[in-house]
Enzyme design. Structure first.
Site, short mmCIF file in Angstrom:
data_model
loop_
_atom_site.label_atom_id
_atom_site.label_comp_id
_atom_site.label_asym_id
_atom_site.label_seq_id
_atom_site.Cartn_x
_atom_site.Cartn_y
_atom_site.Cartn_z
N LYS B 96 0.88 -1.17 0.00
CA LYS B 96 0.00 0.00 0.00
C LYS B 96 0.91 1.21 0.00
CE LYS B 96 -2.98 2.73 2.91
NZ LYS B 96 -3.71 2.85 4.18
N GLY B 157 -7.93 9.36 9.22
CA GLY B 157 -8.22 9.53 10.64
C GLY B 157 -9.31 10.54 10.96
N ALA B 184 -9.40 5.23 3.84
CA ALA B 184 -9.20 6.39 4.71
C ALA B 184 -10.41 7.29 4.80
CB ALA B 184 -8.00 7.23 4.28
N GLY B 185 -10.60 7.82 6.00
CA GLY B 185 -11.61 8.85 6.22
C GLY B 185 -12.98 8.34 6.62
N ASN B 206 -9.37 1.81 9.58
CA ASN B 206 -8.59 1.50 10.77
C ASN B 206 -9.14 2.25 11.98
OD1 ASN B 206 -5.11 0.87 11.36
ND2 ASN B 206 -6.57 1.49 12.90
N THR B 207 -9.02 3.58 11.94
CA THR B 207 -9.38 4.39 13.10
C THR B 207 -10.84 4.21 13.51
OG1 THR B 207 -7.79 6.00 12.24
CG2 THR B 207 -9.17 6.71 14.06
#
Lengths: 65, 257
Positions: B96, B157, B184-185, B206-207
């Site tokens: 990635k 994040g 992401a996001g 992830n977050t």
């Protein structure tokens, strides 16, 4: 000789990358290396002699996103 | 769904391994998410530390495929060297690719990204570029040899969801056959469902899971959302319209004044 290991000035007696890793306690560890920002494969460590002032990076698997 | 470099993916949910409250919670989150791919990274290790070996053992127990990242790299050289170290550590050609160009937004550096992608592809890597919804950049990345694109939903994040729906829809429409992962996001399962409804092949987060009060429950929420979104996409949704249209038959209504 004095080299930089993961950003910290470090005094080592060994000269080859493989021997330096052993000396610093990485023997058998799952790590990858770069010298002066260039990747050094595990198979090349025994034959690579470092010079004073070289910058050695030693990394291992970590959490990532 | 299309495969990633020839690998069929069972679940369209990909999960990061960072920021989890504990290894046990991480493992439980993976179990309930059904995710088949985990993102990982490489970081400095001290002599005698052996944290890498411990983490690697945890990942192996999850039974998932790993996608190493070049998170935090700001230059082409740094990203390429990191990718090379990751390939040796994780024994995979998948990478990635992140080349960050802006500190506050963590927006990709499009110029460095294309250059690094070209170098890594030449070296046999299978590159998953973390990119934006920019169609010109997407074209350059495909020319550089990328066979998968990972456009952001919002900056890493933030949990803001799909901040440029029009841009993402345009990207999806321009390259209908390229496997794409919204990366992401994302903050909520509904946003993941939206991405899947729009025709994206997978989402990576992830977050949103790691920072939830109950990460494992949130992971399952995302799993159900991506499945709902995938089903909806395959079911060919109705066209929205501005004016109301009665769903109950008009004919036969009793005449009551």
């Amino acid at each position: 000789m004095k080299i930089t290991v993961n950003g910290a000035a470090t005094e080592v007696a060994a000269t080859t990358l493989a021997a330096i890793l052993d000396e610093l306690g990485y023997g058998g560890a799952k790590v990858a290396t770069a010298v002066n920002e260039a990747f050094v494969p595990a198979a090349a460590r025994a034959d690579l002699a470092l010079c004073p002032g070289d910058r050695l990076e030693i990394v291992a698997p970590r959490q990532g996103g | 769904m299309p495969g990633f470099y020839g690998t069929e993916i069972a679940s369209p949910l990909m999960l990061g391994t960072a920021q989890s409250p504990s290894p046990a919670i991480l493992a439980e989150a993976f179990r309930r998410s059904g995710a088949g791919i985990a993102t990982v990274s490489v970081r400095r290790e001290a002599g005698g530390e052996r944290a890498g070996a411990d983490f690697w053992a945890l990942i192996r127990d999850l039974g998932v495929r790993v996608l190493p990242n070049t998170a935090g790299c700001h230059s082409v050289r740094e990203a390429v060297t990191t990718a090379q170290m990751a390939r040796e550590l994780f024994d995979t050609d998948w990478i990635k690719l992140e080349v960050i160009g802006h500190a506050d937004t963590l927006q990709p550096d499009p110029f460095g990204l294309v250059e690094a992608a070209r170098i890594l592809t030449t070296e046999g890597f299978q590159v998953f570029p973390y990119t934006t919804e920019d169609v010109v950049l997407a074209e350059r990345l495909l020319e550089a040899g990328c066979e998968v694109l990972m456009p952001w939903g919002a900056p890493i994040g933030t949990g803001l969801g799909l901040t440029n729906v029009y841009g993402l829809r345009t990207l999806r429409a321009q390259f209908p056959d390229v496997p794409m992962v919204v990366d992401a996001g994302l903050g909520l399962p509904s946003q993941a469902a939206q991405a899947m409804e729009m025709g994206f092949d997978a989402v990576l987060l992830n977050t949103a899971v790691a920072k939830a009060g109950d990460p494992a429950a949130m992971a399952e929420g995302f799993a159900r959302a991506v499945e709902a979104g995938r089903l909806a996409r395959a079911a060919d949704p109705m066209e929205p319209r501005d004016m109301a249209a009665p769903s109950t038959p008009v004919v036969g209504k009793a005449f009551l004044e």
